[in-house]
Motif scaffolding. Sequence first.
Motif, PDB file in Angstrom:
ATOM      1  N   ILE A 128      -5.765  -5.631  12.177  1.00 24.94           N
ATOM      2  CA  ILE A 128      -6.964  -6.217  11.562  1.00 24.94           C
ATOM      3  C   ILE A 128      -6.693  -6.572  10.108  1.00 24.94           C
ATOM      4  O   ILE A 128      -7.073  -7.643   9.622  1.00 24.94           O
ATOM      5  CB  ILE A 128      -8.161  -5.243  11.673  1.00 24.94           C
ATOM      6  N   LEU A 129      -6.006  -5.677   9.386  1.00 29.53           N
ATOM      7  CA  LEU A 129      -5.669  -5.962   7.990  1.00 29.53           C
ATOM      8  C   LEU A 129      -4.728  -7.162   7.868  1.00 29.53           C
ATOM      9  O   LEU A 129      -4.838  -7.944   6.924  1.00 29.53           O
ATOM     10  CB  LEU A 129      -5.020  -4.733   7.355  1.00 29.53           C
ATOM     11  N   PHE A 146      -4.681  -9.752   9.826  1.00 27.52           N
ATOM     12  CA  PHE A 146      -5.529 -10.938  10.001  1.00 27.52           C
ATOM     13  C   PHE A 146      -6.300 -11.237   8.719  1.00 27.52           C
ATOM     14  O   PHE A 146      -6.379 -12.394   8.277  1.00 27.52           O
ATOM     15  CB  PHE A 146      -6.492 -10.726  11.164  1.00 27.52           C
ATOM     16  N   LEU A 147      -6.875 -10.203   8.099  1.00 32.32           N
ATOM     17  CA  LEU A 147      -7.647 -10.405   6.869  1.00 32.32           C
ATOM     18  C   LEU A 147      -6.753 -10.880   5.725  1.00 32.32           C
ATOM     19  O   LEU A 147      -7.171 -11.705   4.905  1.00 32.32           O
ATOM     20  CB  LEU A 147      -8.363  -9.108   6.486  1.00 32.32           C
ATOM     21  N   LEU A 148      -5.519 -10.372   5.678  1.00 36.82           N
ATOM     22  CA  LEU A 148      -4.577 -10.808   4.647  1.00 36.82           C
ATOM     23  C   LEU A 148      -4.215 -12.276   4.842  1.00 36.82           C
ATOM     24  O   LEU A 148      -4.154 -13.046   3.880  1.00 36.82           O
ATOM     25  CB  LEU A 148      -3.315  -9.943   4.692  1.00 36.82           C
ATOM     26  N   LEU A 169      -6.092 -14.528   6.272  1.00 32.54           N
ATOM     27  CA  LEU A 169      -7.287 -15.288   5.901  1.00 32.54           C
ATOM     28  C   LEU A 169      -7.410 -15.403   4.387  1.00 32.54           C
ATOM     29  O   LEU A 169      -7.687 -16.490   3.849  1.00 32.54           O
ATOM     30  CB  LEU A 169      -8.526 -14.596   6.488  1.00 32.54           C
ATOM     31  N   ALA A 170      -7.170 -14.300   3.676  1.00 30.90           N
ATOM     32  CA  ALA A 170      -7.313 -14.297   2.219  1.00 30.90           C
ATOM     33  C   ALA A 170      -6.283 -15.201   1.554  1.00 30.90           C
ATOM     34  O   ALA A 170      -6.620 -16.008   0.680  1.00 30.90           O
ATOM     35  CB  ALA A 170      -7.186 -12.864   1.693  1.00 30.90           C
ATOM     36  N   ILE A 181      -9.856 -19.302  10.538  1.00 28.34           N
ATOM     37  CA  ILE A 181     -10.009 -18.228  11.530  1.00 28.34           C
ATOM     38  C   ILE A 181      -9.514 -18.700  12.892  1.00 28.34           C
ATOM     39  O   ILE A 181      -8.729 -18.020  13.571  1.00 28.34           O
ATOM     40  CB  ILE A 181     -11.482 -17.773  11.618  1.00 28.34           C
ATOM     41  N   TYR A 218      -5.654 -19.110  13.220  1.00 31.73           N
ATOM     42  CA  TYR A 218      -4.872 -17.895  13.422  1.00 31.73           C
ATOM     43  C   TYR A 218      -4.657 -17.608  14.905  1.00 31.73           C
ATOM     44  O   TYR A 218      -3.570 -17.199  15.323  1.00 31.73           O
ATOM     45  CB  TYR A 218      -5.581 -16.711  12.758  1.00 31.73           C
TER      46      TYR A 218
END
Length: 426
Positions: A345-346, A348-350, A352-353, A375, A378
């Motif tokens: 999950i991290l 994916f968030l990284l 995105l950021a 999103i 990915y």
Amino acid sequence: MANLLFYASLILIWMMLLYHMFLMQGGYLHFKTLERVIPKWGKNMINLPTVSVFIPAHNEEVVIGQTLEAMSRLHYPKDKLEVIVINDNSSDRTGEIAASIAKKHPFIRVIETTEPNKGKGKSSALNEGLKQSTGEIIAVYDADNTPEKMAIWYLVMGLLNDARAGAVVGKFRVINAKQTWLTRFINIETICFQWMAQAGRWKWFKVATIPGTNFAIRRSVMEQLGGWDVQALAEDTELTIRVYELGYHIRFFPAAITWEQEPETLKVWWRQRTRWARGNQYVVIKFLGQFFKLKRKRIVFDLFYFFFTYFIFFFGVIVSNALFIINLFYDLNLTIGNISLALWILAFLLFLAEVMITLSIEKTEMNKKNFFYVILMYFTYSQMWIGIVVYSLFLETKRVLFREEVRWYKTERFAQQKMEEKNESN
């Protein structure tokens, strides 16, 4: 064993994500400072060199007219500029259209490829242009490009003010970005490439890669190198390594901007990206085989980056995905646990950021629509690259084993919209 493979692949994925976050920071810093040098460098634009602009063209009737109209508006002394359309065995109206525009502009001319360069692809066409041109500086544009009027001026500016630069590369943007869902993905990918891979590596390591378009290189360098490698499908990456081997560096100067058309269908995209991946795999294998002979160790770092990207990283992604899918149908006794899930999950968030921060560099691109496209990207577009890399590796292995002839695939063009005259004030 399955657990060990899964965790190893997860580590590889995180290494790549963290490295790109590092590049993104460098790209942002480069963006903040790149224009500061322009006023000072502009004072040295006095005794300008002659420039030959190469436009290799094979069946480009759909786009060649708009490209040459953009060339006619270039801000550079016309008595020191020659724009050369290299008509490479076209069977459509490419030569006719180019010739009609050339009649209006004396600095534009059309040449035909001759043996042994005829019909062999982009590298051979560029070698023909090198043979029939006179400019002290060589600039290259694809036939679907519409450079902004200051593009050549800035490319030459970079070379005149940096004696160690063998080549200067500019920035390219997607002219048909809003045409389809695919071009929206490519637009995001392109912006990330410019500001991460190009600007980021230039900021931290003084390394940049020559792209296929919107770059200028000294004729003396090309003559030392003996022209373009006709065996290389990614002639730009291959040329990059050899320029560094001569002792030069390649400067990224994004003030020089061109707009280019990207594939609008999956079939065209797949064939183009397969050629790119095969070309980069060829370069990695060619130069890693000469590892101990390479003089410039800085470019060794870049070779390992390509090796990691096209071999190790994708191996990690493929293994992790395969293990996850197999485990759905057959118990591999994976102890993924909450920590691994949190890391995914991290990750994916990284992703995105870092993409959204990179998009913020281009003023119009950080918006809600692109947020949702990133999103979706990915889970779809990024995963499609796995298939590209595997397929291209299969084709390249088969070519080497069976000694097949290298075949160049020319990207299909689409009817092109007129780009707004966004840059008349530049």
